[in-house]
Design a protein around this motif. Structure first.
Motif, short mmCIF file in Angstrom:
data_model
loop_
_atom_site.label_atom_id
_atom_site.label_comp_id
_atom_site.label_asym_id
_atom_site.label_seq_id
_atom_site.Cartn_x
_atom_site.Cartn_y
_atom_site.Cartn_z
N PHE A 169 -90.94 58.38 66.58
CA PHE A 169 -90.56 57.08 67.13
C PHE A 169 -89.23 57.25 67.85
O PHE A 169 -88.28 57.82 67.30
CB PHE A 169 -90.41 56.03 66.03
N ARG A 170 -89.16 56.76 69.11
CA ARG A 170 -87.92 56.93 69.87
C ARG A 170 -87.67 55.73 70.78
O ARG A 170 -88.60 54.99 71.15
CB ARG A 170 -87.94 58.21 70.69
N TYR A 171 -86.40 55.59 71.13
CA TYR A 171 -85.96 54.61 72.12
C TYR A 171 -85.40 55.37 73.31
O TYR A 171 -84.63 56.32 73.15
CB TYR A 171 -84.89 53.69 71.54
N GLU A 172 -85.79 54.96 74.52
CA GLU A 172 -85.30 55.58 75.74
C GLU A 172 -84.60 54.54 76.60
O GLU A 172 -85.07 53.41 76.73
CB GLU A 172 -86.45 56.21 76.54
N ARG A 173 -83.49 54.94 77.21
CA ARG A 173 -82.74 54.08 78.11
C ARG A 173 -82.59 54.79 79.45
O ARG A 173 -82.01 55.88 79.53
CB ARG A 173 -81.35 53.77 77.55
N TYR A 174 -83.13 54.18 80.51
CA TYR A 174 -83.05 54.78 81.84
C TYR A 174 -81.66 54.58 82.41
O TYR A 174 -81.14 53.46 82.45
CB TYR A 174 -84.09 54.16 82.77
N VAL A 175 -81.06 55.67 82.87
CA VAL A 175 -79.74 55.60 83.49
C VAL A 175 -79.85 55.70 85.01
O VAL A 175 -78.92 55.37 85.73
CB VAL A 175 -78.80 56.69 82.95
N ASN A 176 -80.98 56.20 85.50
CA ASN A 176 -81.30 56.14 86.92
C ASN A 176 -82.82 56.20 87.03
O ASN A 176 -83.53 56.08 86.03
CB ASN A 176 -80.60 57.24 87.73
N ASN A 177 -83.33 56.40 88.22
CA ASN A 177 -84.78 56.34 88.43
C ASN A 177 -85.55 57.33 87.58
O ASN A 177 -86.69 57.07 87.19
CB ASN A 177 -85.10 56.58 89.90
N TYR A 178 -84.97 58.50 87.32
CA TYR A 178 -85.75 59.57 86.72
C TYR A 178 -85.16 60.13 85.42
O TYR A 178 -85.79 60.95 84.77
CB TYR A 178 -85.90 60.72 87.73
N THR A 179 -83.97 59.70 85.04
CA THR A 179 -83.29 60.25 83.87
C THR A 179 -83.10 59.17 82.82
O THR A 179 -82.73 58.04 83.15
CB THR A 179 -81.93 60.85 84.25
N ARG A 180 -83.35 59.52 81.58
CA ARG A 180 -83.09 58.57 80.49
C ARG A 180 -82.58 59.32 79.27
O ARG A 180 -82.93 60.48 79.03
CB ARG A 180 -84.33 57.76 80.14
N PHE A 181 -81.73 58.63 78.51
CA PHE A 181 -81.27 59.13 77.22
C PHE A 181 -82.22 58.60 76.15
O PHE A 181 -82.78 57.51 76.28
CB PHE A 181 -79.84 58.67 76.94
N ASN A 182 -82.39 59.38 75.10
CA ASN A 182 -83.27 58.93 74.03
C ASN A 182 -82.69 59.26 72.67
O ASN A 182 -81.92 60.22 72.49
CB ASN A 182 -84.67 59.55 74.17
N VAL A 183 -83.05 58.43 71.70
CA VAL A 183 -82.68 58.65 70.31
C VAL A 183 -83.91 58.30 69.48
O VAL A 183 -84.63 57.34 69.80
CB VAL A 183 -81.46 57.80 69.90
N GLY A 184 -84.18 59.09 68.44
CA GLY A 184 -85.39 58.83 67.68
C GLY A 184 -85.42 59.54 66.35
O GLY A 184 -84.46 60.23 65.95
N VAL A 185 -86.52 59.35 65.65
CA VAL A 185 -86.77 60.03 64.38
C VAL A 185 -88.18 60.59 64.41
O VAL A 185 -89.07 60.05 65.08
CB VAL A 185 -86.61 59.07 63.17
N THR A 186 -88.37 61.69 63.70
CA THR A 186 -89.69 62.30 63.63
C THR A 186 -89.96 62.76 62.21
O THR A 186 -89.04 63.13 61.47
CB THR A 186 -89.79 63.49 64.62
N MET A 187 -91.23 62.74 61.83
CA MET A 187 -91.63 63.20 60.50
C MET A 187 -92.85 64.09 60.65
O MET A 187 -93.82 63.73 61.31
CB MET A 187 -91.96 62.03 59.57
#
Length: 578
Positions: free
Chosen positions: A448-466
């Motif tokens: 599960f992750r959240y992504e935030r677009y900073v421009n048209n093609y790049t985004r930062f993401n933070v998430g967790v995985t199991m």
């Protein structure tokens, strides 16, 4: 006589826009207008295909949607018999479609006498491209021995609608040939060689005094100023310049006002340079790289002469419409340039309009393709005056919310070796993604992750995985957080770099390549490295997980596939989209 053209889909508009946002290529598959890799190679266009990949562009599109029918006055075909042979009639044609341009032609040449309800010097022409929201008036003569055939063909070649005016024997108009999409792809690729767009000019607003001695510039550059003279030469602004298979095209140069439309030179001129651009992979449409909610107003003042220079940096036409005003479309006719309320901006072309700022309040300015407007391609032309009190029940903020709407979709897969379930909630800048995969061998992974677009093609993401029953048994059933960055490297390749809470770096690659009209190659690769920065063991390990699938599109909501996953093995299955 008035005829209204429209396009009809069995889907509702929200469902269509969701399908476009999730980059489902069903509409181009249905129209058979895609340009997949294997046919591109067969046609000797591998380099052109690679150029579009490199520039992060999808297949060449003339339109976005597949329509079930095209209508004239609500029907696929109309017959009007209550006219006399040899009679002359004034035919007003209104394009009320949601997103379809039509190429108009008739039994013989069309005599154009008005555009957008304003008279022009009568002109004969074989074909006219009518944009959404445009209106043209024609004078036609009914044949002595039959019915005049007026034909409206969708610009993308996917269908047409017809009107017969006169007696029983129809005098058919010539068929409009379908566009050659591979030829168009080649032209777009040639335009983009070098990785830049020659029409991309830094936006600016500048004030030019009536004496031309004083100039105030905002967000201006020397490059933008030098470009101005080039953009003012409108004699080259042709409809359908990029469509070589449409044999006769309509040029706004044919439109000439019977009288001068010049605005007084004594007025101060506000010149606004703007770019029309998009991220078609995410279906985000912008003016000057920003959607309406992020940059809403173009401020003007009453009694100014306002000039808009619009550069279309996309592969699609845009019918730009300004509420509450008529404007001059600057063309080769100079002082007799025509007055219109909607103007087509062809792909990779520049168009200049001018209008007298003689109103007050706020006026919507937008692309009249419904789905482009809803995705952000709009502005508010504002006189910066108090808002009309009658609009109080309609808060201004609601206007800005349309391009921020979240769209939700699921993808569920069932195969002989595994199952999967993915949920997406996305808007212009944000994405929430939940992915679960599980094999019949008791292995699974949930991310599960959240992504935030900073421009048209790049985004930062933070998430967790199991991971459960992982290839690495010592790491099974552990919940791990991570942070990283993702980028659309090519139109068919997405990459990500993450670091998890155990300081393990990870590389991700994901691809989706169209091979044939209904066949795609998809896949995902992860490489995780453990340098034992956290833990008792002082030992380097790494882990590779990957999967790929050959998918066949059965319909908009169902794919079949042959797949392999190094955790779950080979399998065949179905993928459901909803």
């Amino acid at each position: 006589m008035v005829i209204v053209l429209s396009d009809w889909s069995n889907e509702d508009a929200t469902s269509i826009l969701k399908n476009l946002k999730r980059h489902n290529e069903w509409y181009s598959i249905k129209r058979k207008t895609s340009q997949p890799l294997i046919p591109s190679i067969k046609k000797g266009m591998f380099k052109e295909r690679m150029t579009l990949y490199k520039n992060r562009m999808p297949d060449m599109h003339i339109s976005d949607i597949y329509y079930n029918a095209f209508l004239v006055n609500g029907k696929k075909e109309q017959h009007y018999r209550d006219v006399s042979p040899g009679e002359k009639i004034r035919l007003r044609v209104i394009n009320a479609g949601a997103s379809t341009y039509f190429m108009l032609n008739g039994t013989y040449s069309l005599r154009v006498i008005a555009a957008d309800g304003v008279d022009v010097v009568p002109t004969k022409i074989d074909q006219v491209l009518i944009a959404i929201a445009e209106t043209y008036d024609f004078e036609i003569s009914i044949p002595e021995n039959g019915a005049y055939h007026f034909q409206a063909t969708a610009q993308d070649g996917s269908g047409s609608t017809n009107v017969f005016i006169g007696q029983e024997k129809n005098q058919f108009a010539p068929k409009i040939p379908k566009p050659d999409y591979f030829a168009l792809m080649k032209k777009v690729a040639e335009f983009h060689k070098g990785g830049h767009n020659s029409h991309m000019v830094k936006p600016y607003t500048k004030i030019i005094s009536s004496t031309s001695k004083t100039m105030k510039t905002h967000k201006s550059t020397d490059d933008g100023h030098k470009e101005h003279s080039k953009h003012m030469d409108m004699s080259k602004n042709k409809h359908s310049k990029m469509e070589p298979n449409i044999t006769t095209t309509f040029d706004y140069g044919f439109l000439k006002s019977p009288q001068s439309t010049e605005i007084s030179h004594k007025k101060e001129t506000r010149e606004v340079m703007m770019n029309l651009n998009a991220n078609m992979l995410r279906y985000v449409w912008m003016i000057n790289g920003k959607v309406l909610s992020k940059d809403d107003k173009i401020l003007i003042k009453k009694d100014e002469k306002v000039r808009f220079i619009m550069n279309n940096n996309t592969m699609m036409h845009h019918p730009m419409h300004l509420h509450g005003h008529f404007f001059r479309v600057i063309n080769k006719n100079g002082s007799h340039s025509p007055l219109k309320h909607t103007v087509d901006i062809p792909p990779f072309e520049s168009v200049t309009i001018e209008f007298d700022a003689n109103e007050y309040g706020d006026w919507f300015f937008h692309c009249h393709i419904l789905y482009h407007m809803a995705s952000g391609m709009a502005k508010v032309v504002s006189y910066n005056t108090p808002r009309d009190s009658s609009l109080e029940p309609f808060p201004y903020d609601k206007v800005l919310q349309h391009d921020q709407k979240f769209f939700h979709w699921f993808t569920a897969g069932v195969a002989s070796n595994m199952g999967s379930l993915t949920y997406n909630a996305e808007n212009t800048f944000n994405a929430f993604i939940s992915q679960l995969s599980f094999g019949w061998n008791n292995r699974y992974e949930h991310d599960f992750r959240y992504e935030r677009y900073v421009n048209n093609y790049t985004r930062f993401n933070v998430g967790v995985t199991m991971d459960g029953g992982n290839i690495d048994p010592e790491n099974s059933d552990e919940l791990v957080g991570y942070i990283g960055v993702r980028n659309q490297l090519l139109s068919v390749l997405d990459a990500g770099i993450n670091v998890d809470t155990k300081l393990r770096p990870e590389l991700e690659l994901e691809w989706h390549i169209g091979l044939l009209n209904r066949v795609q190659l998809t896949g995902h690769y992860e490489w995780k490295n453990d340098f034992s920065f956290i833990g008792d063991e002082d030992q380097y390990t790494n882990e590779h997980t990957f999967n790929f699938a050959v998918e066949y599109t059965l319909n908009k909501l169902l794919n079949s596939n042959l797949n392999y996953d190094n955790r779950y093995g080979f399998g065949v299955g179905l993928m459901f989209l909803f």
